[in-house]
Design a protein around this motif. Structure first.
Motif, PDB file in Angstrom:
ATOM      1  N   CYS A  56      46.679  12.913 121.317  1.00 17.39           N
ATOM      2  CA  CYS A  56      45.501  12.608 122.112  1.00 17.39           C
ATOM      3  C   CYS A  56      45.855  11.680 123.258  1.00 17.39           C
ATOM      4  CB  CYS A  56      44.360  12.048 121.271  1.00 17.39           C
ATOM      5  SG  CYS A  56      44.761  10.738 120.144  1.00 17.39           S
ATOM      6  N   ASP A  57      45.118  11.852 124.328  1.00 14.65           N
ATOM      7  CA  ASP A  57      45.301  10.969 125.470  1.00 14.65           C
ATOM      8  C   ASP A  57      44.571   9.652 125.202  1.00 14.65           C
ATOM      9  OD1 ASP A  57      42.593  11.566 125.972  1.00 14.65           O
ATOM     10  OD2 ASP A  57      42.978  12.551 127.884  1.00 14.65           O
ATOM     11  N   LEU A  58      44.748   8.704 126.110  1.00 15.24           N
ATOM     12  CA  LEU A  58      44.118   7.388 125.929  1.00 15.24           C
ATOM     13  C   LEU A  58      42.607   7.481 125.815  1.00 15.24           C
ATOM     14  CD1 LEU A  58      45.988   4.938 128.328  1.00 15.24           C
ATOM     15  CD2 LEU A  58      45.551   4.599 125.893  1.00 15.24           C
ATOM     16  N   ALA A  59      41.992   8.315 126.649  1.00 18.92           N
ATOM     17  CA  ALA A  59      40.530   8.412 126.642  1.00 18.92           C
ATOM     18  C   ALA A  59      40.022   8.902 125.295  1.00 18.92           C
ATOM     19  CB  ALA A  59      40.051   9.316 127.771  1.00 18.92           C
ATOM     20  N   PHE A  60      40.613   9.981 124.755  1.00 21.36           N
ATOM     21  CA  PHE A  60      40.149  10.468 123.456  1.00 21.36           C
ATOM     22  C   PHE A  60      40.442   9.447 122.362  1.00 21.36           C
ATOM     23  CE2 PHE A  60      40.489  12.458 119.350  1.00 21.36           C
ATOM     24  CZ  PHE A  60      39.277  13.130 119.273  1.00 21.36           C
ATOM     25  N   ALA A  61      41.637   8.867 122.376  1.00 24.71           N
ATOM     26  CA  ALA A  61      41.993   7.891 121.330  1.00 24.71           C
ATOM     27  C   ALA A  61      40.970   6.767 121.275  1.00 24.71           C
ATOM     28  CB  ALA A  61      43.389   7.333 121.592  1.00 24.71           C
ATOM     29  N   ASN A  62      40.658   6.199 122.423  1.00 28.15           N
ATOM     30  CA  ASN A  62      39.705   5.087 122.452  1.00 28.15           C
ATOM     31  C   ASN A  62      38.283   5.541 122.169  1.00 28.15           C
ATOM     32  OD1 ASN A  62      41.188   2.615 122.984  1.00 28.15           O
ATOM     33  ND2 ASN A  62      41.798   3.595 124.881  1.00 28.15           N
ATOM     34  N   SER A  63      37.880   6.665 122.720  1.00 27.32           N
ATOM     35  CA  SER A  63      36.509   7.134 122.511  1.00 27.32           C
ATOM     36  C   SER A  63      36.266   7.533 121.060  1.00 27.32           C
ATOM     37  CB  SER A  63      36.204   8.307 123.446  1.00 27.32           C
ATOM     38  OG  SER A  63      36.198   7.866 124.791  1.00 27.32           O
ATOM     39  N   ALA A  64      37.182   8.304 120.480  1.00 26.56           N
ATOM     40  CA  ALA A  64      36.997   8.749 119.093  1.00 26.56           C
ATOM     41  C   ALA A  64      37.079   7.577 118.122  1.00 26.56           C
ATOM     42  CB  ALA A  64      38.037   9.811 118.740  1.00 26.56           C
ATOM     43  N   ASN A  88      41.968  -2.329 116.318  1.00 17.06           N
ATOM     44  CA  ASN A  88      40.762  -1.950 115.565  1.00 17.06           C
ATOM     45  C   ASN A  88      40.348  -0.514 115.870  1.00 17.06           C
ATOM     46  OD1 ASN A  88      39.913  -2.766 118.193  1.00 17.06           O
ATOM     47  ND2 ASN A  88      37.851  -3.191 117.437  1.00 17.06           N
ATOM     48  N   ILE A  89      40.504  -0.103 117.109  1.00 18.03           N
ATOM     49  CA  ILE A  89      40.179   1.282 117.471  1.00 18.03           C
ATOM     50  C   ILE A  89      41.221   2.229 116.884  1.00 18.03           C
ATOM     51  CG2 ILE A  89      40.018   2.894 119.421  1.00 18.03           C
ATOM     52  CD1 ILE A  89      38.529   0.711 120.965  1.00 18.03           C
ATOM     53  N   LEU A  90      42.487   1.828 116.885  1.00 17.63           N
ATOM     54  CA  LEU A  90      43.542   2.659 116.292  1.00 17.63           C
ATOM     55  C   LEU A  90      43.304   2.852 114.800  1.00 17.63           C
ATOM     56  CD1 LEU A  90      46.163   4.221 116.714  1.00 17.63           C
ATOM     57  CD2 LEU A  90      47.405   2.084 116.306  1.00 17.63           C
ATOM     58  N   ALA A  91      42.845   1.819 114.114  1.00 11.30           N
ATOM     59  CA  ALA A  91      42.551   1.947 112.683  1.00 11.30           C
ATOM     60  C   ALA A  91      41.443   2.971 112.450  1.00 11.30           C
ATOM     61  CB  ALA A  91      42.156   0.590 112.096  1.00 11.30           C
ATOM     62  N   ASN A  92      40.425   2.957 113.290  1.00 14.63           N
ATOM     63  CA  ASN A  92      39.354   3.948 113.173  1.00 14.63           C
ATOM     64  C   ASN A  92      39.868   5.345 113.513  1.00 14.63           C
ATOM     65  OD1 ASN A  92      37.496   1.954 112.520  1.00 14.63           O
ATOM     66  ND2 ASN A  92      36.755   1.745 114.598  1.00 14.63           N
ATOM     67  N   LEU A  93      40.716   5.439 114.531  1.00 11.13           N
ATOM     68  CA  LEU A  93      41.280   6.735 114.917  1.00 11.13           C
ATOM     69  C   LEU A  93      42.114   7.307 113.778  1.00 11.13           C
ATOM     70  CD1 LEU A  93      41.585   8.857 117.156  1.00 11.13           C
ATOM     71  CD2 LEU A  93      43.639   7.620 117.886  1.00 11.13           C
ATOM     72  N   VAL A 141      37.578  17.194 125.070  1.00 10.37           N
ATOM     73  CA  VAL A 141      36.510  16.766 124.170  1.00 10.37           C
ATOM     74  C   VAL A 141      35.653  15.703 124.848  1.00 10.37           C
ATOM     75  CG1 VAL A 141      35.957  15.811 121.897  1.00 10.37           C
ATOM     76  CG2 VAL A 141      38.052  17.168 122.204  1.00 10.37           C
ATOM     77  N   ALA A 142      34.348  15.919 124.839  1.00 13.73           N
ATOM     78  CA  ALA A 142      33.404  14.928 125.364  1.00 13.73           C
ATOM     79  C   ALA A 142      32.502  14.469 124.224  1.00 13.73           C
ATOM     80  CB  ALA A 142      32.573  15.520 126.496  1.00 13.73           C
ATOM     81  N   ILE A 143      32.662  13.216 123.840  1.00 13.31           N
ATOM     82  CA  ILE A 143      31.842  12.596 122.808  1.00 13.31           C
ATOM     83  C   ILE A 143      30.681  11.910 123.512  1.00 13.31           C
ATOM     84  CG2 ILE A 143      31.794  10.852 120.976  1.00 13.31           C
ATOM     85  CD1 ILE A 143      34.867  11.336 120.704  1.00 13.31           C
ATOM     86  N   PRO A 144      29.437  12.162 123.096  1.00 16.85           N
ATOM     87  CA  PRO A 144      28.288  11.576 123.794  1.00 16.85           C
ATOM     88  C   PRO A 144      28.437  10.068 124.020  1.00 16.85           C
ATOM     89  CG  PRO A 144      27.546  13.074 122.081  1.00 16.85           C
ATOM     90  CD  PRO A 144      29.038  12.924 121.918  1.00 16.85           C
ATOM     91  N   ARG A 145      28.171   9.643 125.246  1.00 14.56           N
ATOM     92  CA  ARG A 145      28.177   8.249 125.693  1.00 14.56           C
ATOM     93  C   ARG A 145      29.570   7.668 125.921  1.00 14.56           C
ATOM     94  NH1 ARG A 145      25.241   4.086 123.037  1.00 14.56           N
ATOM     95  NH2 ARG A 145      26.630   4.438 121.314  1.00 14.56           N
ATOM     96  N   TYR A 146      30.634   8.393 125.542  1.00 14.83           N
ATOM     97  CA  TYR A 146      31.989   7.890 125.680  1.00 14.83           C
ATOM     98  C   TYR A 146      32.735   8.686 126.754  1.00 14.83           C
ATOM     99  CZ  TYR A 146      31.190   5.202 121.457  1.00 14.83           C
ATOM    100  OH  TYR A 146      30.686   4.301 120.533  1.00 14.83           O
ATOM    101  N   VAL A 147      33.855   8.137 127.198  1.00 15.18           N
ATOM    102  CA  VAL A 147      34.694   8.816 128.192  1.00 15.18           C
ATOM    103  C   VAL A 147      35.311  10.054 127.558  1.00 15.18           C
ATOM    104  CG1 VAL A 147      36.726   8.561 129.672  1.00 15.18           C
ATOM    105  CG2 VAL A 147      35.163   6.636 129.368  1.00 15.18           C
ATOM    106  N   GLY A 149      37.981  13.010 126.795  1.00 14.65           N
ATOM    107  CA  GLY A 149      39.432  12.982 126.661  1.00 14.65           C
ATOM    108  C   GLY A 149      39.983  14.334 126.234  1.00 14.65           C
ATOM    109  N   ARG A 150      41.262  14.336 125.908  1.00 16.53           N
ATOM    110  CA  ARG A 150      41.947  15.575 125.549  1.00 16.53           C
ATOM    111  C   ARG A 150      42.740  15.401 124.263  1.00 16.53           C
ATOM    112  NH1 ARG A 150      45.503  17.664 130.179  1.00 16.53           N
ATOM    113  NH2 ARG A 150      44.943  19.691 129.332  1.00 16.53           N
ATOM    114  N   VAL A 151      42.788  16.473 123.478  1.00 20.72           N
ATOM    115  CA  VAL A 151      43.637  16.512 122.290  1.00 20.72           C
ATOM    116  C   VAL A 151      44.558  17.718 122.400  1.00 20.72           C
ATOM    117  CG1 VAL A 151      42.002  15.324 120.779  1.00 20.72           C
ATOM    118  CG2 VAL A 151      41.987  17.815 120.875  1.00 20.72           C
ATOM    119  N   GLY A 152      45.722  17.571 121.820  1.00 25.71           N
ATOM    120  CA  GLY A 152      46.663  18.669 121.751  1.00 25.71           C
ATOM    121  C   GLY A 152      46.979  18.997 120.304  1.00 25.71           C
TER     122      GLY A 152
END
Length: 156
Positions: A56-64, A88-93, A141-147, A149-152
């Motif tokens: 995942c790119d930075l945008a998806f990693a942080n948004s998800a 903390n975001i990485l732990a959720n990811l 991938v577009a998650i509502p309200r978040y930036v 991003g892209r996944v591979g």
């Protein structure tokens, strides 16, 4: 021989289940280049061999990672602009990537398990080389309200 990867419908189903029905997934026009990958999840078979990657790119990693525990969208956007994924975001990811193993259930003959979720800088040279595999697909991938991003998805 082409190795089957999850379909766009599979990816959309998983991410809408996690992030809500307004989440949208579209086929990427081009593969996610290795230098755009921020985080990589490795999925291993029963013998410990890596068989699939989810990047995942930075945008998806942080948004998800943020969306999973309702961290404000602004915090995720700020982290993306700063070029990092906070712990903390990485732990959720990591939890998102653990659930994402289900994407590979129908396309891999056997059981896979999440082996690791790592920053690209922490990957072995062999894993970094696998990021350029010909057996890959990309989803925007577009998650509502978040930036957005892209996944591979990559077969090794």
């Amino acid at each position: 021989m082409t190795t089957p990867l999850p379909t766009l419908n599979d990816v959309n189903g998983l991410f809408t289940m996690l992030f809500g029905h307004d989440t949208t997934c579209k086929a990427g026009k081009a593969p996610l280049p290795p230098d755009a990958c921020a985080i990589v999840a490795l999925y291993n078979d029963k013998d410990g061999a890596t068989k699939r990657l989810l990047t995942c790119d930075l945008a998806f990693a942080n948004s998800a990672g943020a969306a999973l525990s309702m961290i404000p969208p602004g915090a995720a956007a700020d982290a993306t602009k700063a070029g990092n994924v906070p712990d903390n975001i990485l732990a959720n990811l990591h939890e998102v990537m653990n659930i994402a193993v289900n994407l590979f259930t129908d396309t891999f003959d056997g059981r896979l398990e999440l082996a690791s979720v790592s920053r690209v800088s922490e990957l072995s040279p062999e894993t970094k080389a696998a990021l350029s595999s010909k057996e890959r697909s990309t989803v925007d991938v577009a998650i509502p309200r978040y930036v957005a991003g892209r996944v591979g998805l990559i077969a090794v």
